[in-house]
Design a protein around this motif. Structure first.
Motif, PDB file in Angstrom:
ATOM      1  N   LEU A 125      -6.383 -14.001  -1.073  1.00 31.32           N
ATOM      2  CA  LEU A 125      -5.600 -12.773  -1.218  1.00 31.32           C
ATOM      3  C   LEU A 125      -6.527 -11.568  -1.333  1.00 31.32           C
ATOM      4  CD1 LEU A 125      -2.896 -13.839  -3.822  1.00 31.32           C
ATOM      5  CD2 LEU A 125      -2.599 -13.541  -1.363  1.00 31.32           C
ATOM      6  N   ILE A 126      -6.142 -10.486  -0.693  1.00 34.19           N
ATOM      7  CA  ILE A 126      -6.836  -9.212  -0.840  1.00 34.19           C
ATOM      8  C   ILE A 126      -5.920  -8.337  -1.691  1.00 34.19           C
ATOM      9  CG2 ILE A 126      -7.837  -7.216   0.322  1.00 34.19           C
ATOM     10  CD1 ILE A 126      -9.219  -9.879   1.018  1.00 34.19           C
ATOM     11  N   LYS A 127      -6.398  -7.990  -2.892  1.00 28.66           N
ATOM     12  CA  LYS A 127      -5.605  -7.169  -3.808  1.00 28.66           C
ATOM     13  C   LYS A 127      -6.253  -5.800  -3.940  1.00 28.66           C
ATOM     14  CE  LYS A 127      -3.766 -10.970  -6.539  1.00 28.66           C
ATOM     15  NZ  LYS A 127      -3.593 -11.486  -7.901  1.00 28.66           N
ATOM     16  N   GLN A 128      -5.431  -4.802  -4.137  1.00 28.67           N
ATOM     17  CA  GLN A 128      -5.921  -3.443  -4.252  1.00 28.67           C
ATOM     18  C   GLN A 128      -5.550  -2.881  -5.620  1.00 28.67           C
ATOM     19  OE1 GLN A 128      -4.906   0.727  -2.090  1.00 28.67           O
ATOM     20  NE2 GLN A 128      -4.924  -1.051  -0.786  1.00 28.67           N
ATOM     21  N   ILE A 129      -6.512  -2.259  -6.270  1.00 27.98           N
ATOM     22  CA  ILE A 129      -6.233  -1.564  -7.527  1.00 27.98           C
ATOM     23  C   ILE A 129      -5.701  -0.184  -7.155  1.00 27.98           C
ATOM     24  CG2 ILE A 129      -7.224  -0.587  -9.630  1.00 27.98           C
ATOM     25  CD1 ILE A 129      -9.271  -2.853  -9.579  1.00 27.98           C
ATOM     26  N   VAL A 130      -4.548   0.145  -7.686  1.00 25.68           N
ATOM     27  CA  VAL A 130      -3.877   1.399  -7.331  1.00 25.68           C
ATOM     28  C   VAL A 130      -4.585   2.584  -7.984  1.00 25.68           C
ATOM     29  CG1 VAL A 130      -1.708   2.672  -7.435  1.00 25.68           C
ATOM     30  CG2 VAL A 130      -1.680   0.212  -7.075  1.00 25.68           C
ATOM     31  N   THR A 131      -4.983   3.532  -7.147  1.00 26.35           N
ATOM     32  CA  THR A 131      -5.576   4.794  -7.605  1.00 26.35           C
ATOM     33  C   THR A 131      -4.796   5.922  -6.927  1.00 26.35           C
ATOM     34  OG1 THR A 131      -7.154   4.894  -5.780  1.00 26.35           O
ATOM     35  CG2 THR A 131      -7.886   3.755  -7.775  1.00 26.35           C
ATOM     36  N   GLU A 132      -5.077   7.147  -7.322  1.00 22.99           N
ATOM     37  CA  GLU A 132      -4.409   8.287  -6.672  1.00 22.99           C
ATOM     38  C   GLU A 132      -4.701   8.277  -5.172  1.00 22.99           C
ATOM     39  OE1 GLU A 132      -2.206  10.556  -7.420  1.00 22.99           O
ATOM     40  OE2 GLU A 132      -2.028   9.959  -9.509  1.00 22.99           O
ATOM     41  N   LYS A 133      -5.953   7.998  -4.835  1.00 21.18           N
ATOM     42  CA  LYS A 133      -6.371   7.987  -3.429  1.00 21.18           C
ATOM     43  C   LYS A 133      -5.630   6.898  -2.644  1.00 21.18           C
ATOM     44  CE  LYS A 133     -10.597   7.509  -0.680  1.00 21.18           C
ATOM     45  NZ  LYS A 133     -12.038   7.248  -0.743  1.00 21.18           N
ATOM     46  N   SER A 134      -5.562   5.693  -3.202  1.00 16.61           N
ATOM     47  CA  SER A 134      -4.897   4.597  -2.493  1.00 16.61           C
ATOM     48  C   SER A 134      -3.384   4.817  -2.407  1.00 16.61           C
ATOM     49  CB  SER A 134      -5.205   3.249  -3.146  1.00 16.61           C
ATOM     50  OG  SER A 134      -4.687   3.168  -4.451  1.00 16.61           O
ATOM     51  N   LYS A 135      -2.816   5.419  -3.454  1.00 20.74           N
ATOM     52  CA  LYS A 135      -1.384   5.738  -3.431  1.00 20.74           C
ATOM     53  C   LYS A 135      -1.074   6.720  -2.306  1.00 20.74           C
ATOM     54  CE  LYS A 135       1.533   5.692  -7.408  1.00 20.74           C
ATOM     55  NZ  LYS A 135       1.959   6.259  -8.685  1.00 20.74           N
ATOM     56  N   GLU A 136      -1.916   7.734  -2.191  1.00 20.70           N
ATOM     57  CA  GLU A 136      -1.715   8.746  -1.154  1.00 20.70           C
ATOM     58  C   GLU A 136      -1.872   8.131   0.240  1.00 20.70           C
ATOM     59  OE1 GLU A 136      -0.385  12.197   0.143  1.00 20.70           O
ATOM     60  OE2 GLU A 136      -0.546  11.669  -1.976  1.00 20.70           O
ATOM     61  N   LYS A 137      -2.844   7.243   0.380  1.00 22.30           N
ATOM     62  CA  LYS A 137      -3.070   6.565   1.659  1.00 22.30           C
ATOM     63  C   LYS A 137      -1.853   5.712   2.032  1.00 22.30           C
ATOM     64  CE  LYS A 137      -6.571   3.642   3.859  1.00 22.30           C
ATOM     65  NZ  LYS A 137      -7.805   2.871   3.625  1.00 22.30           N
ATOM     66  N   LEU A 138      -1.341   4.949   1.069  1.00 21.24           N
ATOM     67  CA  LEU A 138      -0.151   4.130   1.306  1.00 21.24           C
ATOM     68  C   LEU A 138       1.055   4.997   1.644  1.00 21.24           C
ATOM     69  CD1 LEU A 138      -0.483   1.438  -1.499  1.00 21.24           C
ATOM     70  CD2 LEU A 138      -0.473   1.014   0.960  1.00 21.24           C
ATOM     71  N   ARG A 139       1.229   6.085   0.902  1.00 20.25           N
ATOM     72  CA  ARG A 139       2.358   6.994   1.152  1.00 20.25           C
ATOM     73  C   ARG A 139       2.279   7.556   2.576  1.00 20.25           C
ATOM     74  NH1 ARG A 139       1.887   9.812  -3.055  1.00 20.25           N
ATOM     75  NH2 ARG A 139       3.450   8.766  -4.298  1.00 20.25           N
ATOM     76  N   ASN A 140       1.074   7.940   3.002  1.00 21.84           N
ATOM     77  CA  ASN A 140       0.897   8.454   4.366  1.00 21.84           C
ATOM     78  C   ASN A 140       1.220   7.388   5.409  1.00 21.84           C
ATOM     79  OD1 ASN A 140       0.157  10.995   3.461  1.00 21.84           O
ATOM     80  ND2 ASN A 140      -2.033  10.558   3.540  1.00 21.84           N
ATOM     81  N   ASN A 141       0.772   6.153   5.161  1.00 22.55           N
ATOM     82  CA  ASN A 141       1.076   5.061   6.086  1.00 22.55           C
ATOM     83  C   ASN A 141       2.582   4.825   6.182  1.00 22.55           C
ATOM     84  OD1 ASN A 141      -1.618   4.628   6.637  1.00 22.55           O
ATOM     85  ND2 ASN A 141      -1.831   2.919   5.227  1.00 22.55           N
ATOM     86  N   PHE A 142       3.262   4.819   5.034  1.00 22.55           N
ATOM     87  CA  PHE A 142       4.718   4.630   5.026  1.00 22.55           C
ATOM     88  C   PHE A 142       5.413   5.770   5.781  1.00 22.55           C
ATOM     89  CE2 PHE A 142       4.364   2.143   0.798  1.00 22.55           C
ATOM     90  CZ  PHE A 142       4.196   0.952   1.485  1.00 22.55           C
ATOM     91  N   ASN A 143       4.987   7.002   5.526  1.00 21.54           N
ATOM     92  CA  ASN A 143       5.609   8.148   6.194  1.00 21.54           C
ATOM     93  C   ASN A 143       5.360   8.123   7.699  1.00 21.54           C
ATOM     94  OD1 ASN A 143       6.883   9.339   3.957  1.00 21.54           O
ATOM     95  ND2 ASN A 143       5.002  10.366   3.348  1.00 21.54           N
ATOM     96  N   ASP A 144       4.160   7.721   8.116  1.00 22.18           N
ATOM     97  CA  ASP A 144       3.865   7.598   9.550  1.00 22.18           C
ATOM     98  C   ASP A 144       4.758   6.539  10.195  1.00 22.18           C
ATOM     99  OD1 ASP A 144       1.910   9.530   9.319  1.00 22.18           O
ATOM    100  OD2 ASP A 144       0.233   8.114   9.356  1.00 22.18           O
ATOM    101  N   HIS A 145       4.907   5.413   9.514  1.00 21.81           N
ATOM    102  CA  HIS A 145       5.746   4.333  10.033  1.00 21.81           C
ATOM    103  C   HIS A 145       7.204   4.799  10.144  1.00 21.81           C
ATOM    104  CE1 HIS A 145       7.551   0.101   9.605  1.00 21.81           C
ATOM    105  NE2 HIS A 145       7.127   0.245  10.842  1.00 21.81           N
ATOM    106  N   LYS A 146       7.669   5.500   9.121  1.00 19.61           N
ATOM    107  CA  LYS A 146       9.041   6.014   9.132  1.00 19.61           C
ATOM    108  C   LYS A 146       9.245   6.997  10.287  1.00 19.61           C
ATOM    109  CE  LYS A 146      12.275   8.514   6.166  1.00 19.61           C
ATOM    110  NZ  LYS A 146      12.480   9.100   4.848  1.00 19.61           N
ATOM    111  N   MET A 147       8.272   7.867  10.512  1.00 15.24           N
ATOM    112  CA  MET A 147       8.373   8.844  11.590  1.00 15.24           C
ATOM    113  C   MET A 147       8.407   8.140  12.956  1.00 15.24           C
ATOM    114  SD  MET A 147       6.177  12.344  12.075  1.00 15.24           S
ATOM    115  CE  MET A 147       4.627  11.489  12.315  1.00 15.24           C
ATOM    116  N   ARG A 148       7.588   7.096  13.122  1.00 15.32           N
ATOM    117  CA  ARG A 148       7.601   6.339  14.382  1.00 15.32           C
ATOM    118  C   ARG A 148       8.966   5.703  14.620  1.00 15.32           C
ATOM    119  NH1 ARG A 148       2.524   4.797  12.937  1.00 15.32           N
ATOM    120  NH2 ARG A 148       3.204   2.790  12.147  1.00 15.32           N
ATOM    121  N   LEU A 149       9.554   5.144  13.567  1.00 14.97           N
ATOM    122  CA  LEU A 149      10.874   4.520  13.696  1.00 14.97           C
ATOM    123  C   LEU A 149      11.941   5.551  14.064  1.00 14.97           C
ATOM    124  CD1 LEU A 149      10.723   2.080  10.655  1.00 14.97           C
ATOM    125  CD2 LEU A 149      10.847   1.411  13.062  1.00 14.97           C
TER     126      LEU A 149
END
Length: 129
Positions: A8-32
């Motif tokens: 398993l690859i686990k990630q410790i949540v930081t402000e930077k990683s949260k923002e990166k995930l949020r951007n990925n989710f928003n990009d995916h939503k926009m593509r859909l």
């Protein structure tokens, strides 16, 4: 002998990683959402050609649009969960395969115990074996 084991690859949540995930989710939503618009456009285009019945054509496109809207709802839910997530918590990002050496006398239970690589802001901070 070597075998393949899942790690398993686990990630410790930081402000930077949260923002990166949020951007990925928003990009995916926009593509859909763009796919939904494209499907509506294609539907109108094909309705003018009348190669098949309008009702059958409409049903097919509406099903595809519905599938994408469900995925959009799922992305929205993930964004909500991300907002709730506390800094410092660990989330499972993905799973990779690793080669493990097996020899006579090796303890099978130790070899097959779940392993994890812990990452914080794209840097490995810990390996749990």
């Amino acid at each position: 002998m070597q075998i393949i084991k899942k790690v398993l690859i686990k990630q410790i949540v930081t402000e930077k990683s949260k923002e990166k995930l949020r951007n990925n989710f928003n990009d995916h939503k926009m593509r859909l959402e763009q796919e939904c618009q494209q499907l509506r456009f294609e539907q109108r285009k094909l309705e003018n050609k009348r190669s098949m019945s309008k009702q059958e054509l409409s049903q097919r496109f509406q099903q595809e649009i519905k599938n994408r809207k469900e995925k959009i709802k799922l992305v929205d839910f993930k964004i909500e969960q991300l907002d709730i997530l506390e800094l410092g918590s660990e989330i499972t990002e993905k799973e990779v395969e690793a080669l493990v050496e097996v020899k006579e006398g090796s303890h099978w239970n130790e070899i097959m115990e779940s392993s994890a690589i812990i990452i914080k802001d794209d840097v490995v901070v810990r390996i749990d074996e």
